[in-house]
Design a protein around this motif. Structure first.
Motif, PDB file in Angstrom:
ATOM      1  N   ILE A   6     -24.725  -6.548  97.383  1.00  0.00           N
ATOM      2  CA  ILE A   6     -24.383  -7.128  98.683  1.00  0.00           C
ATOM      3  C   ILE A   6     -25.656  -7.495  99.439  1.00  0.00           C
ATOM      4  O   ILE A   6     -25.784  -8.607  99.961  1.00  0.00           O
ATOM      5  CB  ILE A   6     -23.520  -6.157  99.513  1.00  0.00           C
ATOM      6  CG1 ILE A   6     -22.135  -6.003  98.871  1.00  0.00           C
ATOM      7  CG2 ILE A   6     -23.396  -6.637 100.952  1.00  0.00           C
ATOM      8  CD1 ILE A   6     -21.290  -4.905  99.483  1.00  0.00           C
ATOM      9  N   SER A  17     -21.493  -7.933 106.026  1.00  0.00           N
ATOM     10  CA  SER A  17     -20.603  -7.315 105.047  1.00  0.00           C
ATOM     11  C   SER A  17     -19.973  -6.053 105.600  1.00  0.00           C
ATOM     12  O   SER A  17     -20.492  -5.402 106.499  1.00  0.00           O
ATOM     13  CB  SER A  17     -21.367  -6.976 103.767  1.00  0.00           C
ATOM     14  OG  SER A  17     -22.346  -6.002 104.032  1.00  0.00           O
ATOM     15  N   LEU A  19     -18.340  -2.781 103.664  1.00  0.00           N
ATOM     16  CA  LEU A  19     -18.122  -2.124 102.373  1.00  0.00           C
ATOM     17  C   LEU A  19     -17.181  -0.947 102.568  1.00  0.00           C
ATOM     18  O   LEU A  19     -17.435  -0.060 103.384  1.00  0.00           O
ATOM     19  CB  LEU A  19     -19.460  -1.656 101.788  1.00  0.00           C
ATOM     20  CG  LEU A  19     -19.415  -0.935 100.449  1.00  0.00           C
ATOM     21  CD1 LEU A  19     -18.808  -1.809  99.367  1.00  0.00           C
ATOM     22  CD2 LEU A  19     -20.816  -0.498 100.053  1.00  0.00           C
ATOM     23  N   LEU A  43     -19.978 -12.849  95.938  1.00  0.00           N
ATOM     24  CA  LEU A  43     -20.532 -12.776  97.288  1.00  0.00           C
ATOM     25  C   LEU A  43     -21.153 -14.098  97.720  1.00  0.00           C
ATOM     26  O   LEU A  43     -20.970 -14.535  98.863  1.00  0.00           O
ATOM     27  CB  LEU A  43     -21.563 -11.647  97.371  1.00  0.00           C
ATOM     28  CG  LEU A  43     -20.976 -10.240  97.277  1.00  0.00           C
ATOM     29  CD1 LEU A  43     -22.053  -9.246  96.888  1.00  0.00           C
ATOM     30  CD2 LEU A  43     -20.314  -9.856  98.586  1.00  0.00           C
ATOM     31  N   VAL A  58     -15.877  -5.937 101.095  1.00  0.00           N
ATOM     32  CA  VAL A  58     -15.842  -5.538  99.688  1.00  0.00           C
ATOM     33  C   VAL A  58     -15.169  -4.174  99.653  1.00  0.00           C
ATOM     34  O   VAL A  58     -15.640  -3.233 100.278  1.00  0.00           O
ATOM     35  CB  VAL A  58     -17.262  -5.459  99.078  1.00  0.00           C
ATOM     36  CG1 VAL A  58     -17.205  -4.974  97.638  1.00  0.00           C
ATOM     37  CG2 VAL A  58     -17.961  -6.804  99.182  1.00  0.00           C
TER      38      VAL A  58
END
Length: 66
Positions: A6, A17, A19, A43, A58
């Motif tokens: 990432i 992002s 996660l 990504l 994600v």
């Protein structure tokens, strides 16, 4: 490995992002370079789909099949 992918793929991007990994996520044996390439491609595609920026989530979870 996921966090590293990432950070690498979104370096210099307007996207951020999110996660989501469960604390008890199982480890797996994989070819790290191949899986890393898969994450990078996904990504980068997601990032390119949001030229003005956005949030890429994600998420990993465990699943049973069989």
């Amino acid at each position: 490995m996921i966090k590293e992918s990432i950070n690498l793929a979104l370096s210099g991007s307007k996207a951020s992002s999110n996660l989501v990994l469960p604390k008890d996520l199982w480890s797996v044996e994989v070819d790290e370079s191949q899986i890393s390439q898969v994450f990078n491609n996904l990504l980068i595609n997601a990032d390119q789909a949001m030229p003005e920026g956005g949030i890429i989530t994600v998420r990993a979870e465990m699943s049973w099949w069989g």
